[in-house]
Design an enzyme around this catalytic site. Structure first.
Site, mmCIF file in Angstrom:
data_model
loop_
_atom_site.group_PDB
_atom_site.id
_atom_site.type_symbol
_atom_site.label_atom_id
_atom_site.label_comp_id
_atom_site.label_asym_id
_atom_site.label_seq_id
_atom_site.Cartn_x
_atom_site.Cartn_y
_atom_site.Cartn_z
ATOM 1 N N CYS A 235 4.839 5.099 22.767
ATOM 2 C CA CYS A 235 5.628 3.883 22.950
ATOM 3 C C CYS A 235 5.503 2.874 21.825
ATOM 4 O O CYS A 235 6.448 2.171 21.522
ATOM 5 C CB CYS A 235 5.250 3.243 24.262
ATOM 6 S SG CYS A 235 5.602 4.378 25.583
ATOM 7 N N GLY B 215 0.840 -1.195 0.000
ATOM 8 C CA GLY B 215 0.000 0.000 0.000
ATOM 9 C C GLY B 215 0.875 1.246 0.000
ATOM 10 O O GLY B 215 0.592 2.228 -0.695
ATOM 11 N N THR B 216 1.940 1.201 0.767
ATOM 12 C CA THR B 216 2.879 2.330 0.828
ATOM 13 C C THR B 216 3.423 2.640 -0.558
ATOM 14 O O THR B 216 3.480 3.798 -0.977
ATOM 15 C CB THR B 216 4.061 1.969 1.777
ATOM 16 O OG1 THR B 216 3.530 1.719 3.073
ATOM 17 C CG2 THR B 216 5.078 3.092 1.841
ATOM 18 N N THR C 88 9.817 -8.381 -12.159
ATOM 19 C CA THR C 88 9.026 -9.599 -12.323
ATOM 20 C C THR C 88 7.960 -9.662 -11.240
ATOM 21 O O THR C 88 8.256 -9.472 -10.058
ATOM 22 C CB THR C 88 9.944 -10.840 -12.260
ATOM 23 O OG1 THR C 88 10.915 -10.688 -13.290
ATOM 24 C CG2 THR C 88 9.165 -12.127 -12.464
ATOM 25 N N ASN D 188 -6.774 5.220 9.433
ATOM 26 C CA ASN D 188 -6.384 3.954 10.039
ATOM 27 C C ASN D 188 -6.442 3.965 11.563
ATOM 28 O O ASN D 188 -6.633 2.932 12.186
ATOM 29 C CB ASN D 188 -4.986 3.552 9.573
ATOM 30 C CG ASN D 188 -4.005 4.701 9.618
ATOM 31 O OD1 ASN D 188 -4.212 5.743 8.986
ATOM 32 N ND2 ASN D 188 -2.944 4.526 10.371
HETATM 33 C C1 LIG Z 1 -4.224 4.148 5.623
HETATM 34 C C2 LIG Z 1 -3.011 3.326 5.310
HETATM 35 N N1 LIG Z 1 -2.257 3.631 4.239
HETATM 36 C C3 LIG Z 1 -1.177 2.921 3.910
HETATM 37 C C4 LIG Z 1 -0.771 1.844 4.653
HETATM 38 C C5 LIG Z 1 0.452 1.092 4.240
HETATM 39 O O1 LIG Z 1 0.153 -0.140 3.660
HETATM 40 P P1 LIG Z 1 1.320 -1.265 3.555
HETATM 41 O O2 LIG Z 1 1.529 -1.775 4.935
HETATM 42 O O3 LIG Z 1 0.783 -2.288 2.613
HETATM 43 O O4 LIG Z 1 2.518 -0.579 3.001
HETATM 44 C C6 LIG Z 1 -1.504 1.490 5.786
HETATM 45 C C7 LIG Z 1 -1.082 0.348 6.638
HETATM 46 O O5 LIG Z 1 -0.597 0.529 7.735
HETATM 47 C C8 LIG Z 1 -2.660 2.247 6.116
HETATM 48 O O6 LIG Z 1 -3.392 1.945 7.193
HETATM 49 S S1 FES Z 2 1.781 5.945 25.912
HETATM 50 FE FE1 FES Z 2 2.327 7.823 26.726
HETATM 51 S S2 FES Z 2 4.449 7.654 26.948
HETATM 52 FE FE2 FES Z 2 3.876 5.732 26.214
#
Ligand SMILES: Cc1ncc(COP(=O)(O)O)c(C=O)c1O
Ligand code: FES
Length: 394
Positions: free
Chosen positions: A327, A71-72, A239, A153
């Protein structure tokens, strides 16, 4: 110990139908789809069948689907590829996006700023929703690209993509949407949404990791990021990962055919989870839009609690959830999405994202509600800020 996975927004387990289809490809279809002998032709047929399936799932034509490595990568090709093509054609250097995009989009826009492009980052309201009017107001003659995610997300808010698409029909800017979180969960039709580019990822819909697709509307041209052979219309040479691509096609096909019933089921469980937590646990708040949200996403802030202690305590009870806080993301800042919605640091730090999936049952939800009540009460008992808060109320 009971194990409950509520992190389907991060990734999903592969479904058996996907694994079986992929194993068949690995065993029986090792040919290179570019070869002209029968091994190659057979692999090519699998590739084109998969392309047709992915296209059908989003109302596109098979020729408009480019398979990518994730997706990235689909987001990167869409954004960098459009910006560089348009700049080369002297069409302008202005891009519009939002403050709550995934880093695959946000950081790509930041890279383009370093290359001399100008980016407008539109804010969202307290529910994480973008106003269509703000896109209209930001549009300029030199705007070449508008990139707005379909659903977020972290908080699950769904953006008015179709309305923005209609608005952009009167403007030459290319319209890209990151639909990684919505395909297979909401109806996604490229013509109804009126988008030019749309990114998909397989591993969010029970497909394999490391496979994605980019919808490229007929007539839209993007510069490739990689140079090599002629695969995927030279937009994504190399490929093809045939097994992964077939896995994506099987996953998207099943997800779309089950969408109507499964989304309704998930919404019911999601609403129960949200409602019970907000009523049974004091000082909680729902993040994201109450209605316009992904059917499987519940994002809740628990005041006076550190998100990481909550995640670890739940993990010890066998429940896997996530947060956008410091974190888990390995940075010191809380989620850029929660901050963009106007949450204070403390509230953002105490946020939990629970994303349900096809194997989540009502018993799972009941267990999570019960466990969370106990965990939150215990963590707050140990918290000096909670003690102060109780005293201030007394
Ligand atoms: C909204 C959104 N875009 C892009 C990505 C990236 O997808 P991928 O993990 O396949 O690179 C994510 C996944 O974390 C996502 O939630
Ligand atoms: S969740 Fe706040 S410092 Fe880790």
């Amino acid at each position: 110990m009971r194990k409950i996975y509520l992190d389907h927004g991060a990734t999903t387990p592969m479904r058996n139908e996907v694994i079986d289809a992929m194993v068949t490809i690995y065993r029986e279809e090792f040919g290179n789809p570019s070869s002209i002998h029968q091994f190659g032709r057979s692999a090519k047929k699998q590739l084109e069948d998969a392309r047709a399936k992915v296209a059908k799932a989003i109302g596109a034509d098979a020729k408009e689907i480019i398979f990518t490595g994730s997706g990235t990568e689909a987001d990167n090709i869409a954004i960098l590829g459009t910006a560089r093509m348009k700049a080369k054609q002297g069409k302008g250097k202005h891009i519009i996006t939002t403050t709550i995009e995934h880093h695959a989009v946000l950081d790509t826009c930041k890279l383009l700023e370093k290359e001399g492009f100008e980016v407008t980052y539109l804010p969202v309201d307290e529910h994480g929703i973008l106003a269509v009017q703000s896109v209209q107001d930001a549009l300029r003659d030199d705007t070449i690209l508008v990139t707005i995610m379909h659903a977020n997300n972290e908080i699950g808010s769904v953006q008015p993509i179709a309305e923005i698409g209609q608005l952009l029909k009167n403007h030459p800017a290319v319209f890209h949407t990151d639909a990684v979180q919505t395909v297979g969960k909401l109806a996604v039709d490229v013509n109804e949404l009126a988008v030019d580019l749309l990114a998909i990822s397989a591993h969010k819909i029970y497909g394999p990791k490391g496979v994605g697709a980019l919808y490229v509307r007929k007539g839209i041209r993007v510069e490739p990021l990689m140079i090599g052979g002629g695969q995927e219309r030279k937009i994504r040479p190399s490929t093809e990962n045939l097994a992964g691509i077939v896995g994506l096609a099987v996953a998207i096909d099943l997800a779309v055919s089950e969408l109507a019933t499964e989304s309704k089921r998930l919404e019911g469980l999601r609403d129960k989870l949200i409602h019970e937590l907000l009523t049974k646990v004091p000082e909680t708040k729902l993040n994201g839009h109450p209605v316009h949200r992904l059917p499987h996403n519940a994002n809740i802030s628990f005041e006076y609690i550190e998100g990481e202690s909550l995640i670890l305590s739940m993990d010890m009870k066998g429940i896997a959830v996530s947060s956008g806080s410091a974190c888990t993301s390995g940075s010191l800042d809380p989620s850029h999405v929660l901050m963009a919605m106007g949450l204070c640091h403390q509230t953002a730090h105490g946020s939990l994202r629970m994303t349900l999936g096809k194997d989540t049952t009502e018993e799972d939800i009941d267990y999570v509600i019960a466990e969370l009540q106990t965990i939150v009460a215990r963590l707050r008992e140990m918290s000096p800020v909670w003690e102060q808060y109780i005293k201030s109320k007394a």
